[in-house]
Design a protein around this motif. Sequence first.
Motif, short mmCIF file in Angstrom:
data_model
loop_
_atom_site.label_atom_id
_atom_site.label_comp_id
_atom_site.label_asym_id
_atom_site.label_seq_id
_atom_site.Cartn_x
_atom_site.Cartn_y
_atom_site.Cartn_z
N VAL A 17 0.91 -1.25 0.11
CA VAL A 17 0.34 0.31 -0.14
C VAL A 17 0.91 1.05 -0.01
O VAL A 17 0.69 1.93 -0.93
N THR A 18 1.86 1.09 0.87
CA THR A 18 2.70 2.52 0.53
C THR A 18 3.49 2.40 -0.24
O THR A 18 3.48 3.54 -0.99
N ALA A 23 4.16 5.39 -5.42
CA ALA A 23 4.70 5.32 -6.61
C ALA A 23 4.15 6.58 -7.76
O ALA A 23 4.50 7.10 -8.37
N ARG A 24 2.87 7.64 -6.94
CA ARG A 24 2.39 8.45 -7.64
C ARG A 24 2.68 9.60 -7.35
O ARG A 24 2.01 10.52 -7.29
N ASP A 25 2.68 10.00 -6.08
CA ASP A 25 3.38 10.57 -5.45
C ASP A 25 3.91 10.61 -4.12
O ASP A 25 3.68 10.39 -2.99
N ALA A 26 5.19 10.84 -4.76
CA ALA A 26 6.53 10.49 -4.13
C ALA A 26 7.06 11.51 -2.86
O ALA A 26 7.77 11.34 -1.80
N GLN A 27 6.01 12.76 -2.80
CA GLN A 27 5.71 13.52 -1.24
C GLN A 27 4.80 12.98 -0.33
O GLN A 27 4.72 13.18 0.66
N ALA A 28 4.02 11.56 -0.28
CA ALA A 28 3.17 11.61 0.32
C ALA A 28 3.99 10.51 2.01
O ALA A 28 4.75 10.26 1.79
#
Length: 66
Positions: A17-18, A23-28
């Motif tokens: 999940v992480t 992968a879609r938002d590296a800053q998430a």
Amino acid sequence: MQFQVDNLSCQHCVRAVTEAIKARDAQATVAVDLASKQVAVNSALPADQVIAVLVDEGYPARLLNS
């Protein structure tokens, strides 16, 4: 954003999940609570995109709050 992800069961799930969200938002930032099966996400992605990422990984989710 807080999501309920009922089929989370192990550390592999947490990692999958992480990594999928990052992968879609590296800053998430992603915090998974296996006991409550909840995932807290702080991301530029809107909730529907986070849900789509989780579903694509095999983890159906629903938004608990924004």
